[in-house]
Design a protein around this motif. Sequence first.
Motif, PDB file in Angstrom:
ATOM      1  N   VAL A  18       0.828  -0.991  -0.021  1.00  0.00           N
ATOM      2  CA  VAL A  18      -0.098  -0.264  -0.081  1.00  0.00           C
ATOM      3  C   VAL A  18       1.036   1.252  -0.157  1.00  0.00           C
ATOM      4  O   VAL A  18       2.143   1.729   1.085  1.00  0.00           O
ATOM      5  CB  VAL A  18      -0.756  -0.277   1.242  1.00  0.00           C
ATOM      6  N   GLY A  19       0.633   2.197  -0.412  1.00  0.00           N
ATOM      7  CA  GLY A  19       1.576   3.293  -1.354  1.00  0.00           C
ATOM      8  C   GLY A  19       1.059   4.589  -1.744  1.00  0.00           C
ATOM      9  O   GLY A  19      -0.671   4.043  -1.877  1.00  0.00           O
ATOM     10  N   PRO A  20       0.842   5.427  -1.346  1.00  0.00           N
ATOM     11  CA  PRO A  20       0.422   6.369  -2.548  1.00  0.00           C
ATOM     12  C   PRO A  20       0.053   6.878  -4.130  1.00  0.00           C
ATOM     13  O   PRO A  20      -1.299   7.205  -4.294  1.00  0.00           O
ATOM     14  CB  PRO A  20       1.346   8.479  -2.176  1.00  0.00           C
ATOM     15  N   PHE A  21       0.167   5.433  -4.274  1.00  0.00           N
ATOM     16  CA  PHE A  21      -0.108   5.357  -6.294  1.00  0.00           C
ATOM     17  C   PHE A  21      -1.276   4.551  -5.485  1.00  0.00           C
ATOM     18  O   PHE A  21      -1.499   4.412  -6.995  1.00  0.00           O
ATOM     19  CB  PHE A  21       1.347   4.803  -6.762  1.00  0.00           C
ATOM     20  N   SER A  22      -1.402   3.483  -4.522  1.00  0.00           N
ATOM     21  CA  SER A  22      -2.795   2.714  -4.426  1.00  0.00           C
ATOM     22  C   SER A  22      -3.550   3.502  -4.272  1.00  0.00           C
ATOM     23  O   SER A  22      -4.523   3.687  -5.280  1.00  0.00           O
ATOM     24  CB  SER A  22      -2.464   1.897  -2.906  1.00  0.00           C
ATOM     25  N   VAL A  23      -3.627   5.067  -3.823  1.00  0.00           N
ATOM     26  CA  VAL A  23      -4.542   5.895  -4.110  1.00  0.00           C
ATOM     27  C   VAL A  23      -4.958   6.418  -5.480  1.00  0.00           C
ATOM     28  O   VAL A  23      -6.535   6.667  -6.016  1.00  0.00           O
ATOM     29  CB  VAL A  23      -4.823   6.903  -3.342  1.00  0.00           C
ATOM     30  N   ILE A  24      -3.894   6.622  -5.734  1.00  0.00           N
ATOM     31  CA  ILE A  24      -3.540   7.477  -7.060  1.00  0.00           C
ATOM     32  C   ILE A  24      -4.292   6.689  -8.368  1.00  0.00           C
ATOM     33  O   ILE A  24      -5.017   6.908  -9.029  1.00  0.00           O
ATOM     34  CB  ILE A  24      -2.924   8.418  -7.704  1.00  0.00           C
ATOM     35  N   VAL A  25      -4.117   5.187  -8.143  1.00  0.00           N
ATOM     36  CA  VAL A  25      -4.241   4.904  -9.369  1.00  0.00           C
ATOM     37  C   VAL A  25      -6.658   3.962  -9.657  1.00  0.00           C
ATOM     38  O   VAL A  25      -6.348   4.384 -10.318  1.00  0.00           O
ATOM     39  CB  VAL A  25      -3.337   3.678  -9.541  1.00  0.00           C
ATOM     40  N   ALA A  26      -6.378   3.590  -8.367  1.00  0.00           N
ATOM     41  CA  ALA A  26      -7.680   3.380  -7.696  1.00  0.00           C
ATOM     42  C   ALA A  26      -8.798   4.768  -8.444  1.00  0.00           C
ATOM     43  O   ALA A  26      -9.574   4.732  -9.019  1.00  0.00           O
ATOM     44  CB  ALA A  26      -7.764   3.103  -6.448  1.00  0.00           C
ATOM     45  N   LEU A  27      -7.962   6.192  -8.375  1.00  0.00           N
ATOM     46  CA  LEU A  27      -9.100   7.423  -8.423  1.00  0.00           C
ATOM     47  C   LEU A  27      -8.759   7.514  -9.883  1.00  0.00           C
ATOM     48  O   LEU A  27      -9.997   7.993 -10.235  1.00  0.00           O
ATOM     49  CB  LEU A  27      -8.052   8.275  -7.753  1.00  0.00           C
ATOM     50  N   LEU A  28      -7.897   7.373 -10.812  1.00  0.00           N
ATOM     51  CA  LEU A  28      -7.527   7.346 -12.259  1.00  0.00           C
ATOM     52  C   LEU A  28      -8.671   6.154 -12.558  1.00  0.00           C
ATOM     53  O   LEU A  28      -8.956   6.917 -13.644  1.00  0.00           O
ATOM     54  CB  LEU A  28      -6.810   7.707 -12.368  1.00  0.00           C
ATOM     55  N   ALA A  29      -8.829   5.312 -12.553  1.00  0.00           N
ATOM     56  CA  ALA A  29      -9.250   3.889 -12.840  1.00  0.00           C
ATOM     57  C   ALA A  29     -10.688   4.487 -12.662  1.00  0.00           C
ATOM     58  O   ALA A  29     -11.676   4.519 -13.185  1.00  0.00           O
ATOM     59  CB  ALA A  29      -8.992   2.751 -12.485  1.00  0.00           C
ATOM     60  N   GLY A  30     -11.163   4.882 -11.473  1.00  0.00           N
ATOM     61  CA  GLY A  30     -12.842   5.243 -11.086  1.00  0.00           C
ATOM     62  C   GLY A  30     -13.138   6.630 -11.861  1.00  0.00           C
ATOM     63  O   GLY A  30     -14.638   6.323 -13.082  1.00  0.00           O
ATOM     64  N   VAL A  31     -11.982   7.585 -12.498  1.00  0.00           N
ATOM     65  CA  VAL A  31     -12.736   8.458 -13.422  1.00  0.00           C
ATOM     66  C   VAL A  31     -12.931   7.772 -14.985  1.00  0.00           C
ATOM     67  O   VAL A  31     -13.629   7.930 -15.186  1.00  0.00           O
ATOM     68  CB  VAL A  31     -11.331   9.337 -13.715  1.00  0.00           C
TER      69      VAL A  31
END
Length: 316
Positions: free
Chosen positions: A217-230
């Motif tokens: 788990v890291g910052p990119f876990s959140v970033i990738v999830a948000l980008l995927a949702g968009v």
Amino acid sequence: MLHLRVICPADESASVVGFLGTEPGVAHVVVAEGVSRQPVGDVVEAVVARKAAEDVVRRLAEQGVSRRGQISLQSVDVLLSESAAAAERNAPGEDADAVIWEELVATTGEESRINPVYLGFLTIACLLAAAGVITDSAITLVGAMVVSPDFGPLAALAVAAVGRRHELAARAALALCVGYPVAMLVTAALTLVAHLGGLFEAGDLANLHEASFVYEVGPFSVIVALLAGVAGMIALTSAKPSTLVGVFISVTTVPAAGFAVLAAVAGDWGRCGEAALQLLINLSGVSVAATLTLLVRRKHVGPGPAPGRGAPEPAR
């Protein structure tokens, strides 16, 4: 272009035809009088530019057509007509920006139903993820991501939040809250069988390289999830389903679930917790980003049916 079919009582067909005749994005209005038997009335058909369809459906629903009859839309793959081409040009906006609300509700509603097919795909995806972790195979993990059907319920949660569709929200939440435990329990049972058969040992989780992203788990876990949702919501509302495959591959949901099961069976509760957190972050990030994207998209293209009004949730 889309094919519009309206079934309405005979005394309402004149107003329906009159409305469709004034719409710049509508062409080829056809009336078949008295052919409908339930309800007794007329059938009105036309072709509608996709960018005009949301407004057309909303206004027909406001007239009460959906309560006393039927409104349906179907994609037209091939249409040779100068009149239809002119209607598409004259309709304001762009097809890529069109959000047809009832189509979105119907699509996400169907994909979030908990049934044997949904549970089967999610379980297979979780098993593939576990196999990918054991063999440290990124290709197998990607396959698990593609097979997983969990974006449907996540998108349904976004649609339910924006449209205040409580029944849809409950259905999507049930699909996630039942689907993942079932898939993980089946995976755990088969992992124990594999362990007894010598196909899986706790040491298999010690030196992972290709599969380490599943639980770290890291910052990119959140970033990738948000980008995927968009990206997922834009693809869904733009009628570009092929793009969704890329969204599936980018989200670490099923792989994290599979890893959590393996770590639990191996007694590695630390990494089991990390994988569970990765799963939660991805599910939450995709859902939140999809909701915000849909809010922006609807604001950009204009309001659809007001929550609780207009056409009812489409039946499937």
